[in-house]
Scaffold this motif. Structure first.
Motif, short mmCIF file in Angstrom:
data_model
loop_
_atom_site.label_atom_id
_atom_site.label_comp_id
_atom_site.label_asym_id
_atom_site.label_seq_id
_atom_site.Cartn_x
_atom_site.Cartn_y
_atom_site.Cartn_z
N ASP A 113 0.92 -1.19 -0.03
CA ASP A 113 -0.03 -0.11 -0.07
C ASP A 113 0.77 0.94 0.06
O ASP A 113 0.47 2.39 -0.57
CB ASP A 113 -1.00 0.07 1.07
N ILE A 114 2.17 1.17 0.57
CA ILE A 114 2.98 2.25 0.73
C ILE A 114 3.38 2.70 -0.73
O ILE A 114 3.36 4.06 -1.01
CB ILE A 114 4.22 2.07 1.51
N GLU A 115 3.56 1.72 -1.41
CA GLU A 115 3.96 2.35 -2.93
C GLU A 115 2.97 2.92 -3.72
O GLU A 115 3.11 3.69 -4.65
CB GLU A 115 4.42 0.60 -3.92
N ASN A 116 1.72 2.63 -3.30
CA ASN A 116 0.59 3.24 -4.38
C ASN A 116 -0.07 4.43 -3.38
O ASN A 116 -1.18 4.89 -3.83
CB ASN A 116 -0.39 2.05 -4.58
N SER A 117 0.67 4.79 -2.54
CA SER A 117 -0.10 6.02 -1.66
C SER A 117 0.85 7.28 -1.67
O SER A 117 2.12 6.87 -1.99
CB SER A 117 -0.61 5.63 -0.41
N VAL A 118 0.61 8.31 -1.26
CA VAL A 118 1.13 9.29 -1.07
C VAL A 118 2.13 9.13 0.33
O VAL A 118 1.51 8.86 1.34
CB VAL A 118 0.53 10.82 -0.86
N HIS A 119 3.55 8.96 0.16
CA HIS A 119 4.12 8.57 1.35
C HIS A 119 4.89 9.55 2.13
O HIS A 119 5.61 10.37 1.37
CB HIS A 119 5.07 7.37 1.28
N VAL A 120 4.67 10.17 3.22
CA VAL A 120 5.19 11.18 3.82
C VAL A 120 4.62 12.48 3.57
O VAL A 120 3.74 13.03 4.01
CB VAL A 120 6.81 11.21 4.08
N THR A 128 3.89 13.24 -7.70
CA THR A 128 2.58 12.94 -7.35
C THR A 128 2.46 11.81 -6.17
O THR A 128 1.61 11.51 -5.68
CB THR A 128 1.78 12.88 -8.30
N LYS A 129 3.57 11.28 -6.32
CA LYS A 129 3.73 10.16 -5.29
C LYS A 129 4.20 10.07 -3.99
O LYS A 129 4.29 9.35 -3.30
CB LYS A 129 4.75 8.91 -6.16
#
Length: 199
Positions: free
Chosen positions: A132-139, A145-146
Motif C-alpha cells: 500500500d505504501i508504493e501506491n499512496s502518498v508517502h510522507v 505526485t507519489k
C-alpha cells in the motif's frame, strides 16, 4: 614446560580449525549453491556445524538427530540470537516479523547478493509486505505526485545519512526495532525530514 603447553594448545586449536574447515568444505561439495553469492554469512565461514550440529551427514539424505528442523541446534530466532545481540531486536517498537521471530522471512541464513543477507533488493523486500505504501502518498506530496521516494527505482541512490548504503525504506525506518513510533530512525514529523533536508 609452559612453552610446551602453549605449543600443544596452538597445535590443538589449528587441528580443530582445520577439522571445521574440512567439514565445511565437504558440505560445500554438494551445497555450494547455497553460498555462491556476493555476501556469505560469517557463520558459514565458521563451519556448518555451528548451526547444524544435529545432522548425521554420513548418510544422504542427511538424518536429523535433533528436535529442530534441518539439524539446527536451536529454533529461529533463538539460533540467531545466540550470535546476534538480543538488544538489537528489542525496544519500544519492534517490527512484527522480528517480534514473532521470523528472521528468515527477510534474511537468507547462508548467503545473499543483497545487503544484510536480505532475500531481495531492500526496497522490494519492504514493499513485498507493505504494498500500500508504493501506491499512496508517502510522507509528503511534493514535486512528484507519489510523495517521497522509496528506493524502488532502477538506479541506486546513495543514502545521505548512511555513507556506503543505498537509499530505501530503512533510510528513515529501523528494520528491526526503534524507540520511536512507526519504527522511525530520526524522529517524527519534520524532525525526521530535517535530518536530510534543510529547514
Amino acid at each position: 614446560m609452559q612453552l610446551r603447553n602453549a605449543a600443544s594448545a596452538t597445535v590443538f586449536a589449528l587441528l580443530l580449525a582445520a577439522t571445521e574447515l574440512a567439514a565445511a568444505e565437504s558440505c560445500q561439495y554438494c551445497h555450494r549453491s547455497m553460498t555462491n553469492n556476493k555476501t556469505v554469512h560469517a557463520a558459514v565461514h565458521m563451519g556448518c556445524r555451528l548451526c547444524h550440529d544435529k545432522l548425521d551427514v554420513s548418510k544422504v539424505p542427511h538424518l536429523n538427530k535433533g528436535p529442530f528442523p534441518k539439524g539446527l541446534r536451536a529454533e529461529v530466532p533463538a539460533l540467531c540470537i545466540s550470535c546476534h545481540e538480543q538488544a538489537l531486536f528489542e525496544g519500544n517498537m519492534v517490527h512484527a516479523p522480528v517480534n514473532t521471530g521470523f528472521c528468515l522471512e527477510c534474511h537468507n541464513p547462508h548467503a545473499s547478493n543483497y545487503p544484510g543477507l536480505l532475500k531481495m533488493k531492500p526496497a522490494s523486500l519492504c514493499l513485498n509486505c507493505h504494498p500500500d505504501i508504493e501506491n499512496s502518498v508517502h510522507v509528503v506530496q511534493g514535486i512528484s505526485t507519489k510523495g517521497h521516494p522509496l528506493g524502488n527505482i532502477k538506479e541506486d541512490v546513495p543514502d545521505p545519512k548512511r555513507p556506503g548504503k543505498t537509499f530505501y525504506c530503512a533510510s528513515c525506518h529501523e528494520p528491526h526495532r526503534s524507540t520511536l513510533p512507526k519504527l522511525t530512525r530520526y524522529g517524527v514529523g519534520m524532525t525526521s525530514c530535517q535530518t536530510c533536508h534543510d529547514k
